[in-house]
Design a protein around this motif. Structure first.
Motif, PDB file in Angstrom:
ATOM      1  N   PHE A  78       0.834  -1.193   0.000  1.00 33.63           N
ATOM      2  CA  PHE A  78       0.000   0.000   0.000  1.00 33.63           C
ATOM      3  C   PHE A  78       0.877   1.254   0.000  1.00 33.63           C
ATOM      4  CE2 PHE A  78      -3.306  -2.950   0.718  1.00 33.63           C
ATOM      5  CZ  PHE A  78      -4.480  -2.309   0.360  1.00 33.63           C
ATOM      6  N   PRO A  79       0.458   2.268  -0.754  1.00 33.63           N
ATOM      7  CA  PRO A  79       1.305   3.453  -0.940  1.00 33.63           C
ATOM      8  C   PRO A  79       1.644   4.160   0.368  1.00 33.63           C
ATOM      9  CG  PRO A  79      -0.479   3.438  -2.539  1.00 33.63           C
ATOM     10  CD  PRO A  79      -0.777   2.349  -1.551  1.00 33.63           C
ATOM     11  N   ARG A  80       2.850   4.684   0.413  1.00 36.77           N
ATOM     12  CA  ARG A  80       3.326   5.506   1.522  1.00 36.77           C
ATOM     13  C   ARG A  80       3.841   6.828   0.945  1.00 36.77           C
ATOM     14  NH1 ARG A  80       7.003   0.847   4.532  1.00 36.77           N
ATOM     15  NH2 ARG A  80       5.313  -0.676   4.842  1.00 36.77           N
ATOM     16  N   PRO A  81       3.099   7.921   1.152  1.00 39.80           N
ATOM     17  CA  PRO A  81       1.849   8.072   1.888  1.00 39.80           C
ATOM     18  C   PRO A  81       0.643   7.621   1.076  1.00 39.80           C
ATOM     19  CG  PRO A  81       2.470  10.159   0.935  1.00 39.80           C
ATOM     20  CD  PRO A  81       3.597   9.206   0.631  1.00 39.80           C
ATOM     21  N   THR A 120      -0.273   6.071 -16.663  1.00 41.11           N
ATOM     22  CA  THR A 120      -0.783   5.550 -15.400  1.00 41.11           C
ATOM     23  C   THR A 120      -0.032   4.296 -14.971  1.00 41.11           C
ATOM     24  OG1 THR A 120      -2.961   6.471 -15.865  1.00 41.11           O
ATOM     25  CG2 THR A 120      -2.851   4.695 -14.243  1.00 41.11           C
ATOM     26  N   SER A 121       0.291   3.439 -15.901  1.00 43.00           N
ATOM     27  CA  SER A 121       1.036   2.229 -15.561  1.00 43.00           C
ATOM     28  C   SER A 121       2.391   2.565 -14.955  1.00 43.00           C
ATOM     29  CB  SER A 121       1.224   1.359 -16.806  1.00 43.00           C
ATOM     30  OG  SER A 121      -0.020   0.931 -17.312  1.00 43.00           O
ATOM     31  N   ALA A 122       3.044   3.563 -15.518  1.00 42.08           N
ATOM     32  CA  ALA A 122       4.354   3.966 -15.006  1.00 42.08           C
ATOM     33  C   ALA A 122       4.248   4.581 -13.621  1.00 42.08           C
ATOM     34  CB  ALA A 122       5.003   4.948 -15.972  1.00 42.08           C
ATOM     35  N   ILE A 123       3.280   5.466 -13.437  1.00 42.06           N
ATOM     36  CA  ILE A 123       3.140   6.176 -12.169  1.00 42.06           C
ATOM     37  C   ILE A 123       2.610   5.262 -11.073  1.00 42.06           C
ATOM     38  CG2 ILE A 123       1.896   8.031 -10.997  1.00 42.06           C
ATOM     39  CD1 ILE A 123       4.161   8.979 -12.848  1.00 42.06           C
ATOM     40  N   ALA A 124       1.628   4.436 -11.399  1.00 38.91           N
ATOM     41  CA  ALA A 124       1.015   3.572 -10.388  1.00 38.91           C
ATOM     42  C   ALA A 124       2.024   2.610  -9.782  1.00 38.91           C
ATOM     43  CB  ALA A 124      -0.155   2.805 -10.995  1.00 38.91           C
ATOM     44  N   ARG A 125       2.965   2.145 -10.577  1.00 40.76           N
ATOM     45  CA  ARG A 125       3.979   1.224 -10.030  1.00 40.76           C
ATOM     46  C   ARG A 125       4.794   1.890  -8.932  1.00 40.76           C
ATOM     47  NH1 ARG A 125       4.287  -0.900 -15.416  1.00 40.76           N
ATOM     48  NH2 ARG A 125       5.827   0.655 -16.018  1.00 40.76           N
ATOM     49  N   VAL A 126       5.089   3.177  -9.079  1.00 39.50           N
ATOM     50  CA  VAL A 126       5.866   3.880  -8.055  1.00 39.50           C
ATOM     51  C   VAL A 126       5.096   3.905  -6.741  1.00 39.50           C
ATOM     52  CG1 VAL A 126       7.025   6.038  -7.449  1.00 39.50           C
ATOM     53  CG2 VAL A 126       6.987   5.276  -9.835  1.00 39.50           C
ATOM     54  N   LEU A 127       3.783   4.091  -6.830  1.00 36.01           N
ATOM     55  CA  LEU A 127       2.965   4.129  -5.622  1.00 36.01           C
ATOM     56  C   LEU A 127       2.850   2.763  -4.974  1.00 36.01           C
ATOM     57  CD1 LEU A 127       2.021   6.829  -7.098  1.00 36.01           C
ATOM     58  CD2 LEU A 127      -0.193   6.434  -6.004  1.00 36.01           C
ATOM     59  N   TRP A 128       2.652   1.728  -5.787  1.00 38.35           N
ATOM     60  CA  TRP A 128       2.149   0.455  -5.284  1.00 38.35           C
ATOM     61  C   TRP A 128       3.147  -0.695  -5.224  1.00 38.35           C
ATOM     62  CZ3 TRP A 128      -2.498  -0.213  -3.026  1.00 38.35           C
ATOM     63  CH2 TRP A 128      -3.466   0.789  -3.207  1.00 38.35           C
ATOM     64  N   TRP A 135       6.729   8.070  -2.189  1.00 37.54           N
ATOM     65  CA  TRP A 135       6.598   8.166  -3.646  1.00 37.54           C
ATOM     66  C   TRP A 135       6.446   9.615  -4.109  1.00 37.54           C
ATOM     67  CZ3 TRP A 135       2.271  10.705  -5.122  1.00 37.54           C
ATOM     68  CH2 TRP A 135       1.183  10.714  -4.242  1.00 37.54           C
ATOM     69  N   ASN A 136       5.940  10.476  -3.221  1.00 37.01           N
ATOM     70  CA  ASN A 136       5.681  11.875  -3.567  1.00 37.01           C
ATOM     71  C   ASN A 136       6.900  12.761  -3.413  1.00 37.01           C
ATOM     72  OD1 ASN A 136       5.388  11.290  -0.725  1.00 37.01           O
ATOM     73  ND2 ASN A 136       4.720  13.395  -0.435  1.00 37.01           N
ATOM     74  N   GLU A 137       8.001  12.203  -2.941  1.00 37.66           N
ATOM     75  CA  GLU A 137       9.208  12.990  -2.689  1.00 37.66           C
ATOM     76  C   GLU A 137      10.256  12.738  -3.777  1.00 37.66           C
ATOM     77  OE1 GLU A 137      10.329  11.578   1.141  1.00 37.66           O
ATOM     78  OE2 GLU A 137       8.740  12.659   2.204  1.00 37.66           O
ATOM     79  N   GLY A 138      11.233  13.648  -3.828  1.00 40.62           N
ATOM     80  CA  GLY A 138      12.344  13.467  -4.753  1.00 40.62           C
ATOM     81  C   GLY A 138      11.887  13.383  -6.196  1.00 40.62           C
ATOM     82  N   ASN A 139      12.588  12.555  -6.963  1.00 42.68           N
ATOM     83  CA  ASN A 139      12.293  12.469  -8.400  1.00 42.68           C
ATOM     84  C   ASN A 139      11.716  11.110  -8.799  1.00 42.68           C
ATOM     85  OD1 ASN A 139      14.554  10.887  -8.072  1.00 42.68           O
ATOM     86  ND2 ASN A 139      15.720  11.805  -9.758  1.00 42.68           N
ATOM     87  N   HIS A 140      11.111  10.395  -7.840  1.00 38.39           N
ATOM     88  CA  HIS A 140      10.578   9.063  -8.138  1.00 38.39           C
ATOM     89  C   HIS A 140       9.560   9.101  -9.281  1.00 38.39           C
ATOM     90  CE1 HIS A 140      12.650   7.573  -4.678  1.00 38.39           C
ATOM     91  NE2 HIS A 140      11.881   8.190  -3.801  1.00 38.39           N
TER      92      HIS A 140
END
Length: 216
Positions: A78-81, A120-128, A135-140
């Motif tokens: 689950f995503p953090r945050p 969405t596929s690219a971004i969602a992987r970073v979250l999940w 995931w919301n910090e830096g350049n992830h």
């Protein structure tokens, strides 16, 4: 003839994330266009939803989505945050929602470009997928977007300059989602018929094959 299916997707939904690998495989294997259409999660779309629902709802979703991921060998945490700012005790959803508004508007921008599934596929992987903390910090997110062919800084700037335009896209998505016959995500809609859940993809393929879906 290339068939087309809409996919209503939320960045907070574990099942939306879990549907992505098979969705990408569908596009790879079949002559099919998937129009991913981001919507806000229930926490935003339906104020007070979590206060009215059964208290067993959230624990079950956590249990079930985790085992689905294990069964399908999909990296998952689950995503953090959490993309939704929400008090875990009272279930109160904060008035200000910086994460989910940003993510969903970016998804709407990619939708206008006809590349929402890729973005969405690219971004969602970073979250999940559990590979990063914060995931919301830096350049992830920026790195993930760049690998998929997007300039995240330029996208953020465009959305910030005219957020209402992208809210209109999201509102239209939510209207069509509601009209499809289901309220949950992920919902695939083919020929006005809804298929809710990542576990209905086989049924969706069966239906599309009856309407001429061909392998590439």
């Amino acid at each position: 003839m290339t068939l087309s299916v809409d996919l209503f997707f939320s960045f907070r939904s574990p099942y939306s994330y879990l549907a992505l690998p098979r969705t990408l495989k569908l596009v790879e294997d079949y002559d099919l266009a998937v129009n991913l259409r981001p919507v806000y999660p229930l926490a935003v779309r339906v104020p007070g939803f979590f206060k009215r629902t059964n208290r067993q709802f959230i624990p079950y979703i956590i249990l079930d989505s985790s085992r689905v991921a294990q069964h399908q060998n999909i990296p998952f945490r689950f995503p953090r945050p959490d993309p939704i700012v929400q008090d875990r005790t009272t279930l109160e959803v904060a008035a200000e929602q910086p994460y989910i508004h940003r993510l969903t508007r970016l998804g709407a921008m990619a939708q206008l470009e006809g590349r929402a599934l890729e973005f969405t596929s690219a971004i969602a992987r970073v979250l999940w997928d559990g590979s990063v903390e914060g995931w919301n910090e830096g350049n992830h997110l920026a790195r993930a977007a760049e690998k998929a062919g997007f300039d995240l800084a330029a996208m953020d700037a465009a959305v910030s300059a005219d957020p209402d335009s992208y809210e209109q896209v999201i509102t239209a998505n939510e209207k069509d989602h509601a009209a499809s016959g289901h309220w949950g995500v992920p919902t695939f809609v083919f020929a006005n018929e809804p298929f809710f859940g990542q576990d209905r993809i086989d049924l969706l393929v069966w239906r599309m094959e009856s309407k001429g879906l061909k392998r590439r």
